[in-house]
Design a protein around this motif. Sequence first.
Motif, short mmCIF file in Angstrom:
data_model
loop_
_atom_site.label_atom_id
_atom_site.label_comp_id
_atom_site.label_asym_id
_atom_site.label_seq_id
_atom_site.Cartn_x
_atom_site.Cartn_y
_atom_site.Cartn_z
N LYS A 24 0.83 -1.20 0.00
CA LYS A 24 0.00 0.00 0.00
C LYS A 24 0.87 1.25 0.00
O LYS A 24 0.57 2.22 -0.70
N LEU A 25 1.96 1.25 0.76
CA LEU A 25 2.85 2.41 0.79
C LEU A 25 3.56 2.59 -0.54
O LEU A 25 3.77 3.72 -0.99
N ARG A 26 3.94 1.50 -1.20
CA ARG A 26 4.59 1.58 -2.50
C ARG A 26 3.64 2.17 -3.55
O ARG A 26 4.02 3.03 -4.33
N SER A 27 2.40 1.72 -3.56
CA SER A 27 1.44 2.25 -4.53
C SER A 27 1.10 3.71 -4.21
O SER A 27 0.92 4.52 -5.13
N LEU A 28 1.04 4.03 -2.94
CA LEU A 28 0.78 5.42 -2.55
C LEU A 28 1.92 6.33 -3.00
O LEU A 28 1.69 7.42 -3.52
N GLY A 29 3.15 5.87 -2.85
CA GLY A 29 4.31 6.66 -3.28
C GLY A 29 4.35 6.85 -4.78
O GLY A 29 4.64 7.95 -5.27
N ASP A 31 1.75 6.74 -6.84
CA ASP A 31 0.64 7.62 -7.20
C ASP A 31 0.95 9.08 -6.90
O ASP A 31 0.64 9.97 -7.69
N LEU A 32 1.59 9.32 -5.77
CA LEU A 32 1.97 10.68 -5.41
C LEU A 32 3.01 11.23 -6.38
O LEU A 32 2.93 12.39 -6.81
N GLY A 33 3.98 10.41 -6.76
CA GLY A 33 4.99 10.84 -7.73
C GLY A 33 4.38 11.15 -9.08
O GLY A 33 4.76 12.13 -9.73
N GLY A 38 2.60 15.07 -13.13
CA GLY A 38 1.53 15.63 -13.96
C GLY A 38 1.27 17.09 -13.66
O GLY A 38 1.01 17.89 -14.56
N PHE A 39 1.37 17.47 -12.39
CA PHE A 39 1.17 18.86 -12.00
C PHE A 39 2.26 19.75 -12.59
O PHE A 39 1.99 20.82 -13.13
#
Length: 65
Positions: A24-29, A31-33, A38-39
């Motif tokens: 979960k932490l890997r996917s969260l990281g 996704d945040l990256g 994109g921003f």
Amino acid sequence: MAGISITKLLIIGALIVLLFGTNKLRSLGSDLGAAIKGFKKAMDNDTPPAEANTEAHAPQVEDKK
């Protein structure tokens, strides 16, 4: 309470890993990256050149006589 020491940070990190799990932490990281990337890309593409901006959005005034 002088501040947060390295041992306190390690304990907090271990608790976070135990609560959420590594997948979960890997996917969260990732996704945040991707969101930050994109921003940044959107911010770079958002500003048009100044010359094109002034000609394209010049107000048109009609003469009413």
